[in-house]
Design an enzyme around this catalytic site. Structure first.
Site, mmCIF file in Angstrom:
data_model
loop_
_atom_site.group_PDB
_atom_site.id
_atom_site.type_symbol
_atom_site.label_atom_id
_atom_site.label_comp_id
_atom_site.label_asym_id
_atom_site.label_seq_id
_atom_site.Cartn_x
_atom_site.Cartn_y
_atom_site.Cartn_z
ATOM 1 C CB SER A 263 -0.884 0.010 1.247
ATOM 2 O OG SER A 263 -0.071 0.202 2.396
ATOM 3 C CE LYS A 264 -2.082 6.818 -1.089
ATOM 4 N NZ LYS A 264 -2.947 7.932 -1.537
ATOM 5 N NE ARG A 265 -2.751 4.906 5.879
ATOM 6 C CZ ARG A 265 -2.859 6.172 5.485
ATOM 7 N NH1 ARG A 265 -1.790 6.825 5.077
ATOM 8 N NH2 ARG A 265 -4.015 6.784 5.494
ATOM 9 N N GLY A 267 4.931 2.423 1.747
ATOM 10 C CA GLY A 267 5.988 3.262 1.203
ATOM 11 C C GLY A 267 6.406 4.319 2.200
#
Length: 507
Positions: A263-265, A267
């Site tokens: 997920s973006k998180r 990253g």
RNA sequence: GGCCCGUUCGUCUAAGGGUUAGGACACCACCCUUUCACGGUGGUGAUACGAGUUCGAAUCUCGUACGGGCUACCA
């Protein structure tokens, strides 16, 4: 007679392209090119409420950066357009109506409140989220439960309605997935998916099938998250265009982060990019850093992505785009999800930094130097510098640190670290060294080193200390390539200048 | 909860009935190197568990466990 290979990538323009998305494009592209077919990009924007401004351009920017240009798309033209589903809206309804006529679909007039009530009323401990399926459809407001006259009256009055597929009861739908072989489902367990929404737009389910048919798609590849709805698509093909004409399917495994789905998180949390390029969400203004801006080469990016779930069966790991096209095969794509490893990703980049043509590196590095205010007037020098420092650069920004001192004298010298080792003998050594190398006609690293060591011997000073001091004078820090290679590239005048300047500072 | 997909070193993976289970990243050691790296050599480290089929199973079958996905008028 073989159908021409035509594969499509069908992104929805709702945000930046993350690793999984780019890998899907890549595999689609590789398969198309491998078989001499067409690669087309079709935009799935049937849900306008989720459309994000700029996302479509972002998709094409990514494709351009990665070198995965489509043969057909909104931006590239082609004979099967429009390539935006929102612009194809008018065509879908007739297919949905045909399904109703043939008894494979029905009109449903239930309001969102009705649906909510249904989910609430039929909820049990055994069934957390009841579906609109064969067990409940006869209890709802639709053309199966209403009389023909009632239905006609509602339709004539312009009542909002959707068209749902009528899933058969207890049939087995199976198909051959190119990666997973045979996959089968019981039709009783899938719900009566909406095919045409109340606003007249098709859902993904209707749109993929209709568009794949109209665009003569031969191979339909997508992420694993689509597997559960595959039976709907298979049935639609059967009812509408015939199973014989259906494309071959392949469902790619997911790319995972350190804990589950990437997920973006992840990253943000672990400090690595998950998007191809910087993406700023116009709604939230939130910036997600991309591989491009982090300093990855596109060659490395597609290489690492390709190997995340595929290999050619040999121990080869470094593949150019051309190599990939030649070696790729869908059968060798893994069926299990792969966890993304940033360390390995950097290793791929390093490998490409080491082997890419100097010219390509030069055009990638120069803008970074510009950004830092380092002016490069001599391109030949830059080429030499890059050749000298590339082995110690993993990401592109490393080149800035490793090469800026070639173009501008260091503005700060670590005087504190030098002071204890500094004395008049050393000072005299360096002044003598300038004199000694002055007459050199062949200014190269070996000659410079020889002279340096001779002089140190004559003066009876340990070379080790002198080398350290020399590096500080030229570089300003304890890093960079071998000191005499630096001296060679710096040239006679600049070297003398930096020594003299340092002597003043060290005093 | 239901359905679907999956499970080999920490990570990416090879090996499609018979191998000391191979490689790469990471890690450790040594060599090279008067910086930092690159490079070289070597090392630690895996078939989720349980049954079955077989002379023989990482590989085939079943079960269990675990992980993931789906379960919207989103894609």
């Amino acid at each position: 007679m073989n159908k021409k290979v035509r594969v499509r990538f069908a992104p929805s323009p709702t945000g930046g392209l993350h690793l999984g998305g780019v890998r899907t494009v890549l595999y689609n592209y590789l398969f198309a090119k491998k078989h001499g077919g067409d690669f087309l990009v079709r935009i799935e924007d049937t849900d306008q409420s989720r459309y994000v401004a700029g996302a479509e351009e972002y998709i094409f920017d990514t494709l351009r950066w990665c070198g995965l240009e489509p043969d057909e798309s909104v931006q590239h033209g082609g004979n099967y357009g429009p390539y935006r589903q929102s612009e194809r809206k008018a065509g879908y309804r007739q297919y949905a109506e045909k399904l109703v006529t043939d008894g494979h679909a029905y009109y449903a007039f239930d309001t969102p409140e009705d649906l909510e009530k249904m989910r609430h009323d039929f909820k049990t401990e055994q069934n957390h989220s009841p579906q609109y399926d064969h067990t409940v459809r006869m209890k709802m407001q639709n053309s199966l439960t209403l009389s023909a006259n009632e239905v006609k009256a509602l339709l004539d009055a312009g009542t909002r309605h959707v068209i749902r597929i009528k899933m058969p009861v207890n049939e087995t739908v199976s198909f051959t997935d190119m990666i997973r072989d045979e996959v089968s489902f019981n039709t009783s367990l899938t719900d009566d998916k909406v095919l045409l929404k109340a606003d007249g737009m098709p859902t993904y389910h209707l749109a993929v099938v209709v568009d794949d048919h109209l665009m003569e798609i031969s191979h339909a590849f997508r992420g694993e998250e689509w597997l559960p709805s595959a039976p709907v698509h298979i049935l639609l093909w059967k009812y509408l265009f015939g199973l014989d004409n259906m494309p071959q399917w392949a469902h790619f495994p997911l790319i995972l982060g350190p804990n589950g789905k990437l997920s973006k998180r992840d990253g943000a949390k672990y400090g690595f990019p998950v998007f191809s390029m910087n993406w700023t969400d116009p709604k939230t203004n939130e910036l997600t850093e991309g591989f491009k801006e982090k300093g990855f080469l596109p060659e490395a990016f597609i290489n690492l992505l390709a190997l995340l779930g595929w290999n050619d069966g040999t121990e080869k790991e470094i593949f150019s785009k051309e190599d990939l096209i030649e070696s790729f095969s869908m059968e060798r794509v893994h069926s299990a999800g792969a966890k993304f490893d940033y360390e390995k990703a950097k290793w791929f980049n390093h490998e490409w930094v080491k082997r890419l043509a100097i010219g390509n590196l030069q055009s990638a590095v120069k803008p970074l130097l510009d950004e830092k205010g380092i002016v490069v007037t001599d391109d030949a020098l830059l080429a030499n510098v890059i050749a000298l420092v590339r082995d110690r650069c993993v990401l592109l920004p490393d080149f800035v640190q490793q090469s800026s001192f070639f173009f501008a004298a260091p503005d700060t010298l670590d005087v504190g670290a030098v002071k204890p080792k500094w004395n008049d003998d050393k000072k005299n050594f360096f002044l003598a060294y300038i004199e000694k190398v002055q007459p050199l006609t062949d200014w190269n690293a070996i000659a410079l080193e020889t002279s340096f060591k001779e002089l140190a011997g004559e003066k009876n000073i340990k070379a080790g200390d002198l080398l350290f001091l020399f590096r500080m004078m030229l570089v300003g820090g304890k890093f960079g390539p071998p000191v005499f290679n630096i001296t060679e590239l710096l040239g006679k005048d600049e070297t003398a200048e930096r020594i003299n300047r340092a002597i003043i500072l060290f005093a």
